[in-house]
Design an enzyme around this catalytic site. Structure first.
Site, PDB file in Angstrom:
ATOM      1  N   SER A  12      -6.093  -0.591   5.472  1.00 30.50           N
ATOM      2  CA  SER A  12      -5.779   0.626   5.163  1.00 30.50           C
ATOM      3  C   SER A  12      -5.489   1.276   3.856  1.00 30.50           C
ATOM      4  CB  SER A  12      -3.950   0.817   5.602  1.00 30.50           C
ATOM      5  OG  SER A  12      -3.377   0.326   4.473  1.00 30.50           O
ATOM      6  N   LYS A  84       7.515  -7.352   2.168  1.00 24.79           N
ATOM      7  CA  LYS A  84       8.122  -7.243   3.331  1.00 24.79           C
ATOM      8  C   LYS A  84       7.800  -7.422   5.251  1.00 24.79           C
ATOM      9  CE  LYS A  84       7.876  -2.332   3.171  1.00 24.79           C
ATOM     10  NZ  LYS A  84       8.539  -0.879   2.782  1.00 24.79           N
ATOM     11  N   ASP A  85       7.186  -7.830   4.787  1.00 26.00           N
ATOM     12  CA  ASP A  85       5.747  -7.378   5.398  1.00 26.00           C
ATOM     13  C   ASP A  85       5.469  -8.950   6.650  1.00 26.00           C
ATOM     14  OD1 ASP A  85       5.633  -4.549   6.540  1.00 26.00           O
ATOM     15  OD2 ASP A  85       3.302  -5.000   5.832  1.00 26.00           O
ATOM     16  N   THR A 128      11.693   9.012   9.023  1.00 27.98           N
ATOM     17  CA  THR A 128      11.514   7.068   8.459  1.00 27.98           C
ATOM     18  C   THR A 128      11.622   6.984   9.620  1.00 27.98           C
ATOM     19  OG1 THR A 128      11.966   5.492   7.288  1.00 27.98           O
ATOM     20  CG2 THR A 128      13.877   7.260   8.897  1.00 27.98           C
ATOM     21  N   ALA A 129      10.700   5.542   9.983  1.00 28.35           N
ATOM     22  CA  ALA A 129      10.925   4.074  10.762  1.00 28.35           C
ATOM     23  C   ALA A 129      10.691   3.073  10.873  1.00 28.35           C
ATOM     24  CB  ALA A 129       9.111   3.929  10.910  1.00 28.35           C
ATOM     25  N   SER A 130      11.526   3.401   9.547  1.00 25.58           N
ATOM     26  CA  SER A 130      13.056   1.869   9.362  1.00 25.58           C
ATOM     27  C   SER A 130      13.992   1.769   9.541  1.00 25.58           C
ATOM     28  CB  SER A 130      12.441   1.963   7.234  1.00 25.58           C
ATOM     29  OG  SER A 130      13.677   0.975   6.492  1.00 25.58           O
ATOM     30  N   ARG A 132      16.378   0.224   8.862  1.00 28.33           N
ATOM     31  CA  ARG A 132      17.312  -0.121   7.390  1.00 28.33           C
ATOM     32  C   ARG A 132      17.241   1.400   6.535  1.00 28.33           C
ATOM     33  NH1 ARG A 132      15.701  -0.364   1.756  1.00 28.33           N
ATOM     34  NH2 ARG A 132      13.783   0.175   2.524  1.00 28.33           N
ATOM     35  N   ARG A 133      16.501   2.302   6.760  1.00 25.01           N
ATOM     36  CA  ARG A 133      16.781   3.097   5.357  1.00 25.01           C
ATOM     37  C   ARG A 133      17.585   4.124   6.667  1.00 25.01           C
ATOM     38  NH1 ARG A 133      10.644   2.807   3.895  1.00 25.01           N
ATOM     39  NH2 ARG A 133      10.372   1.894   2.512  1.00 25.01           N
ATOM     40  N   ARG A 150       5.946   7.432  11.407  1.00 28.92           N
ATOM     41  CA  ARG A 150       4.634   6.200  11.047  1.00 28.92           C
ATOM     42  C   ARG A 150       3.033   6.948  10.554  1.00 28.92           C
ATOM     43  NH1 ARG A 150       4.443   1.749  13.677  1.00 28.92           N
ATOM     44  NH2 ARG A 150       2.557   1.284  12.823  1.00 28.92           N
ATOM     45  N   ARG A 156       1.976  10.853   5.898  1.00 23.67           N
ATOM     46  CA  ARG A 156       3.122  10.948   5.417  1.00 23.67           C
ATOM     47  C   ARG A 156       3.794  11.968   4.424  1.00 23.67           C
ATOM     48  NH1 ARG A 156       6.253   4.646   6.567  1.00 23.67           N
ATOM     49  NH2 ARG A 156       4.494   4.060   8.032  1.00 23.67           N
ATOM     50  N   CYS A 242      12.016  -5.978  12.219  1.00 23.90           N
ATOM     51  CA  CYS A 242      12.216  -4.657  12.427  1.00 23.90           C
ATOM     52  C   CYS A 242      13.483  -3.813  13.252  1.00 23.90           C
ATOM     53  CB  CYS A 242      10.920  -3.975  12.213  1.00 23.90           C
ATOM     54  SG  CYS A 242       9.449  -4.101  11.424  1.00 23.90           S
TER      55      CYS A 242
END
Length: 310
Positions: A12, A84-85, A128-130, A132-133, A150, A156, A242
């Site tokens: 990416s 974070k991944d 968002t895909a999170s 947490r968010r 995503r 995005r 996740c």
């Protein structure tokens, strides 16, 4: 001449920007030309799957698995990951050798029509895909409609600019590293939106026997490594993945580290948080232990009430 150091990276734009930064820094630390420190692009399962949440198909390890296999097979010498991944446990034979200085750990608010999170109208569409968010946003604004988003950062940002969502949330660090911070309308409070463990930091991973090279000491930023140890300690205790809504953020000031960690119900209806402090001189193991201690406290307070999204 064959390259001396091969750096494995996702393909990416953000991964290549981050790995390019590390390539140049490692070459400088080793006094090598860039021709001898090369990037090896690796497509991960997480990159190939763009239509579902990661938790539905195996979690964050999907962004690291193929790169780690290349390390173990000897096809690359160093892997660059977004911290974070990186799953809580390292695969046998691999180690996190160095953690460079952290970028901005906050989440960024991006919107075509609204200046900030508080300005969103009732029932606004938030992309968002999170998990947490999602949970943090719903804890503050249960009226919001959370929609799955995503794709790479450019995708995005384009979807937000075209009005598919009233707003989207992204990590500030990635936008900064891609010189796309002009898209940010506001930065979210790191208290209200406690970042993911390790957000804004990079991880340089090697084989266990290759952690004594000169670049390791040159690339490791001790304050960042200390903060990340605390945050990942909390992540281990909270089983952060996740599939759970978990935040952890450590800051260092006046020779002390203060860690805040939390777990949320996915729908935002409950939030459990703890904070603690230690002296920086106590070191990495004490920081990790603090994280585990606070994480266990949060887990105990939450009990069985944080049922992951199926």
């Amino acid at each position: 001449m064959a390259p001396l150091i091969r750096i494995g990276t996702r393909r990416s734009a953000l991964a290549l920007a981050q790995s390019g930064m590390m390539q140049r820094a490692i070459a400088a630390a080793m006094d090598l030309p860039l021709t001898e420190v090369v990037l090896v692009e690796i497509v991960t399962t997480g990159d190939r799957i763009q239509d579902r949440r990661l938790m539905e198909v195996g979690g964050k390890a999907l962004f690291t698995k193929e790169i780690e296999e290349a390390l173990l097979d000897g096809r690359i010498d160093i892997a660059v990951h977004s911290m974070k991944d990186v799953p809580a446990e390292q695969p046998p034979g691999l180690a996190l050798a160095a953690i460079p200085e952290r970028e901005d750990a906050r989440d960024a608010f991006i919107s075509r029509d609204f200046a900030g999170f508080d300005a969103l109208p009732h029932g606004a569409r938030l992309g968002t895909a999170s998990l947490r968010r999602q949970a943090q946003a719903l804890a503050l604004r249960p009226d919001l409609r959370i929609e799955m988003l995503r794709g790479n950062i450019d995708t995005r940002l384009r979807r937000a600019a075209e009005g598919e969502f009233d707003a989207i949330l992204l990590a500030a660090a990635g936008l900064n590293r891609l010189d796309r911070s002009d898209a940010v309308r506001d930065y979210l409070s790191a208290d209200a939106f406690l970042p993911a463990p390790g957000q804004g930091a990079l991880a340089l991973q090697t084989r266990e026997g290759d952690t004594d090279h000169a670049w390791v000491a040159a690339m490791n930023h001790a304050p960042t490594a200390l903060a990340i140890a605390a945050e990942r300690g909390a992540m281990v205790a909270l089983e952060g993945s996740c599939r759970t809504a978990v935040g952890a953020h450590a800051i260092i000031a006046d020779d002390h580290l203060t860690l805040t960690t939390e777990m949320l119900a996915p729908d935002g209806t409950a939030r459990w948080r703890r904070a603690g402090t230690l002296a920086v001189v106590e070191g990495i193991e004490a920081a990790r232990a603090l994280g585990e201690q606070l994480g266990h406290q949060v887990h105990l307070a939450a009990g069985d009430q944080t049922v992951p999204v199926p």
